[in-house]
Design a protein around this motif. Sequence first.
Motif, PDB file in Angstrom:
ATOM      1  N   ALA A 159       0.836  -1.197   0.000  1.00  0.00           N
ATOM      2  CA  ALA A 159       0.000   0.000   0.000  1.00  0.00           C
ATOM      3  C   ALA A 159       0.871   1.247   0.000  1.00  0.00           C
ATOM      4  CB  ALA A 159      -0.934  -0.006   1.208  1.00  0.00           C
ATOM      5  N   ASP A 160       1.921   1.225   0.794  1.00  0.00           N
ATOM      6  CA  ASP A 160       2.823   2.371   0.875  1.00  0.00           C
ATOM      7  C   ASP A 160       3.583   2.557  -0.438  1.00  0.00           C
ATOM      8  OD1 ASP A 160       2.400   2.957   3.798  1.00  0.00           O
ATOM      9  OD2 ASP A 160       3.172   0.911   3.937  1.00  0.00           O
ATOM     10  N   LEU A 161       4.082   1.478  -0.987  1.00  0.00           N
ATOM     11  CA  LEU A 161       4.822   1.562  -2.247  1.00  0.00           C
ATOM     12  C   LEU A 161       3.932   2.090  -3.363  1.00  0.00           C
ATOM     13  CD1 LEU A 161       7.375   1.040  -3.919  1.00  0.00           C
ATOM     14  CD2 LEU A 161       6.580  -1.307  -4.233  1.00  0.00           C
ATOM     15  N   ALA A 162       2.724   1.566  -3.468  1.00  0.00           N
ATOM     16  CA  ALA A 162       1.820   1.981  -4.541  1.00  0.00           C
ATOM     17  C   ALA A 162       1.470   3.461  -4.430  1.00  0.00           C
ATOM     18  CB  ALA A 162       0.552   1.132  -4.519  1.00  0.00           C
ATOM     19  N   LEU A 163       1.241   3.936  -3.227  1.00  0.00           N
ATOM     20  CA  LEU A 163       0.776   5.307  -3.063  1.00  0.00           C
ATOM     21  C   LEU A 163       1.887   6.337  -3.032  1.00  0.00           C
ATOM     22  CD1 LEU A 163      -2.264   4.400  -0.988  1.00  0.00           C
ATOM     23  CD2 LEU A 163      -2.295   6.231  -2.689  1.00  0.00           C
ATOM     24  N   VAL A 164       3.098   5.926  -2.733  1.00  0.00           N
ATOM     25  CA  VAL A 164       4.174   6.915  -2.704  1.00  0.00           C
ATOM     26  C   VAL A 164       4.565   7.364  -4.111  1.00  0.00           C
ATOM     27  CG1 VAL A 164       6.300   5.492  -2.816  1.00  0.00           C
ATOM     28  CG2 VAL A 164       6.219   7.549  -1.356  1.00  0.00           C
ATOM     29  N   ALA A 165       4.316   6.533  -5.103  1.00  0.00           N
ATOM     30  CA  ALA A 165       4.800   6.812  -6.459  1.00  0.00           C
ATOM     31  C   ALA A 165       4.357   8.179  -6.971  1.00  0.00           C
ATOM     32  CB  ALA A 165       4.360   5.701  -7.406  1.00  0.00           C
ATOM     33  N   TYR A 166       3.077   8.466  -6.872  1.00  0.00           N
ATOM     34  CA  TYR A 166       2.598   9.765  -7.339  1.00  0.00           C
ATOM     35  C   TYR A 166       2.505  10.797  -6.228  1.00  0.00           C
ATOM     36  CZ  TYR A 166       1.681   8.010 -12.012  1.00  0.00           C
ATOM     37  OH  TYR A 166       1.823   7.492 -13.268  1.00  0.00           O
ATOM     38  N   THR A 167       2.390  10.369  -4.973  1.00  0.00           N
ATOM     39  CA  THR A 167       2.304  11.326  -3.874  1.00  0.00           C
ATOM     40  C   THR A 167       3.601  12.110  -3.736  1.00  0.00           C
ATOM     41  OG1 THR A 167       0.753   9.857  -2.724  1.00  0.00           O
ATOM     42  CG2 THR A 167       1.789  11.588  -1.421  1.00  0.00           C
ATOM     43  N   ARG A 168       4.734  11.439  -3.907  1.00  0.00           N
ATOM     44  CA  ARG A 168       6.026  12.111  -3.727  1.00  0.00           C
ATOM     45  C   ARG A 168       6.288  13.181  -4.777  1.00  0.00           C
ATOM     46  NH1 ARG A 168      10.381   9.707  -6.798  1.00  0.00           N
ATOM     47  NH2 ARG A 168      11.876  10.104  -5.143  1.00  0.00           N
ATOM     48  N   VAL A 169       5.583  13.119  -5.903  1.00  0.00           N
ATOM     49  CA  VAL A 169       5.757  14.123  -6.960  1.00  0.00           C
ATOM     50  C   VAL A 169       4.474  14.930  -7.173  1.00  0.00           C
ATOM     51  CG1 VAL A 169       7.645  12.929  -8.152  1.00  0.00           C
ATOM     52  CG2 VAL A 169       5.259  12.389  -8.749  1.00  0.00           C
ATOM     53  N   ALA A 170       3.600  14.920  -6.187  1.00  0.00           N
ATOM     54  CA  ALA A 170       2.324  15.642  -6.311  1.00  0.00           C
ATOM     55  C   ALA A 170       2.544  17.129  -6.565  1.00  0.00           C
ATOM     56  CB  ALA A 170       1.478  15.425  -5.057  1.00  0.00           C
ATOM     57  N   HIS A 171       3.629  17.678  -6.030  1.00  0.00           N
ATOM     58  CA  HIS A 171       3.913  19.097  -6.245  1.00  0.00           C
ATOM     59  C   HIS A 171       4.069  19.435  -7.720  1.00  0.00           C
ATOM     60  CE1 HIS A 171       7.846  17.128  -6.058  1.00  0.00           C
ATOM     61  NE2 HIS A 171       8.274  18.108  -6.831  1.00  0.00           N
ATOM     62  N   GLU A 172       4.479  18.458  -8.536  1.00  0.00           N
ATOM     63  CA  GLU A 172       4.624  18.698  -9.971  1.00  0.00           C
ATOM     64  C   GLU A 172       3.270  18.910 -10.640  1.00  0.00           C
ATOM     65  OE1 GLU A 172       6.943  15.550 -11.695  1.00  0.00           O
ATOM     66  OE2 GLU A 172       8.653  15.929 -10.379  1.00  0.00           O
ATOM     67  N   GLY A 173       2.211  18.513  -9.955  1.00  0.00           N
ATOM     68  CA  GLY A 173       0.862  18.732 -10.454  1.00  0.00           C
ATOM     69  C   GLY A 173       0.185  19.933  -9.830  1.00  0.00           C
ATOM     70  N   GLY A 174       0.932  20.655  -8.993  1.00  0.00           N
ATOM     71  CA  GLY A 174       0.380  21.842  -8.358  1.00  0.00           C
ATOM     72  C   GLY A 174      -0.168  21.617  -6.963  1.00  0.00           C
ATOM     73  N   PHE A 175       0.089  20.451  -6.394  1.00  0.00           N
ATOM     74  CA  PHE A 175      -0.380  20.152  -5.039  1.00  0.00           C
ATOM     75  C   PHE A 175       0.728  20.514  -4.044  1.00  0.00           C
ATOM     76  CE2 PHE A 175      -2.625  17.220  -7.836  1.00  0.00           C
ATOM     77  CZ  PHE A 175      -3.945  17.456  -7.474  1.00  0.00           C
ATOM     78  N   ASP A 176       0.471  21.506  -3.232  1.00  0.00           N
ATOM     79  CA  ASP A 176       1.429  21.938  -2.223  1.00  0.00           C
ATOM     80  C   ASP A 176       1.313  21.005  -1.018  1.00  0.00           C
ATOM     81  OD1 ASP A 176       3.027  23.214  -0.385  1.00  0.00           O
ATOM     82  OD2 ASP A 176       1.868  25.080  -0.363  1.00  0.00           O
ATOM     83  N   LEU A 177       2.377  20.286  -0.724  1.00  0.00           N
ATOM     84  CA  LEU A 177       2.338  19.324   0.377  1.00  0.00           C
ATOM     85  C   LEU A 177       2.721  19.928   1.721  1.00  0.00           C
ATOM     86  CD1 LEU A 177       3.832  16.092  -1.270  1.00  0.00           C
ATOM     87  CD2 LEU A 177       1.437  16.767  -1.009  1.00  0.00           C
ATOM     88  N   SER A 178       2.968  21.235   1.764  1.00  0.00           N
ATOM     89  CA  SER A 178       3.393  21.836   3.030  1.00  0.00           C
ATOM     90  C   SER A 178       2.319  21.719   4.110  1.00  0.00           C
ATOM     91  CB  SER A 178       3.769  23.307   2.835  1.00  0.00           C
ATOM     92  OG  SER A 178       2.651  24.066   2.414  1.00  0.00           O
ATOM     93  N   GLY A 179       1.062  21.605   3.718  1.00  0.00           N
ATOM     94  CA  GLY A 179      -0.016  21.467   4.695  1.00  0.00           C
ATOM     95  C   GLY A 179      -0.310  20.039   5.096  1.00  0.00           C
TER      96      GLY A 179
END
Length: 196
Positions: free
Chosen positions: A158-178
């Motif tokens: 579950a962690d491996l599958a979800l980290v793939a796009y979550t770790r680069v979410a900022h490239e889509g305009g998602f600010d992870l600072s919150g």
Amino acid sequence: MLTLYGDIRSGNCLKVKWLLDWLGRDYRWIEVDILTGGSRTPEFTAMNTAGQVPTLVFADGRPLAQSNAILLTLAESTSLIPVDDYDRAVMLEWLFWEQYSHEPYVAVARFQRAYLGKTAEEIEARLMERGHGALARMEARLSEPGREWLAGTRVSLADLALVAYTRVAHEGGFDLSGYPALRGWIGRVEAAFGIV
């Protein structure tokens, strides 16, 4: 030897590559450029009628598509699949959710911004709203007392599958600072799999 057809820009392809590397499996990577239609050629669709990457081809020539199906097959009998029945079911829940409620928003926004060159204003508001909803659900889960991983008490598929796009979410305009719990989790998953 295993052969993995994939586009190195794709989180769905990378998560399979990361698993193969973590397992120490011998495999051959064949780059397929999806932006130029590489997965839509007659040769590729003869192997995978869906015309999608990743596609894993076993030594006997049988192909398998869909990233999470590949992950489950490769990780069978490893510590990445929880032994506890409930924890295993929760892992599966997150795998299904990832492809239905996370990837279609977080990954699609990233693809449109990073690879199609769209501006923030050109991205459909619904993509951003649902992407933030997915990230907020993960943040809530990872903010539970004592919770380090999405399913069970140790790192899983579950962690491996979800980290793939979550770790680069900022490239889509998602600010992870919150999302502090999410950011901490990304670091733990990257460390667990040696992702750089």
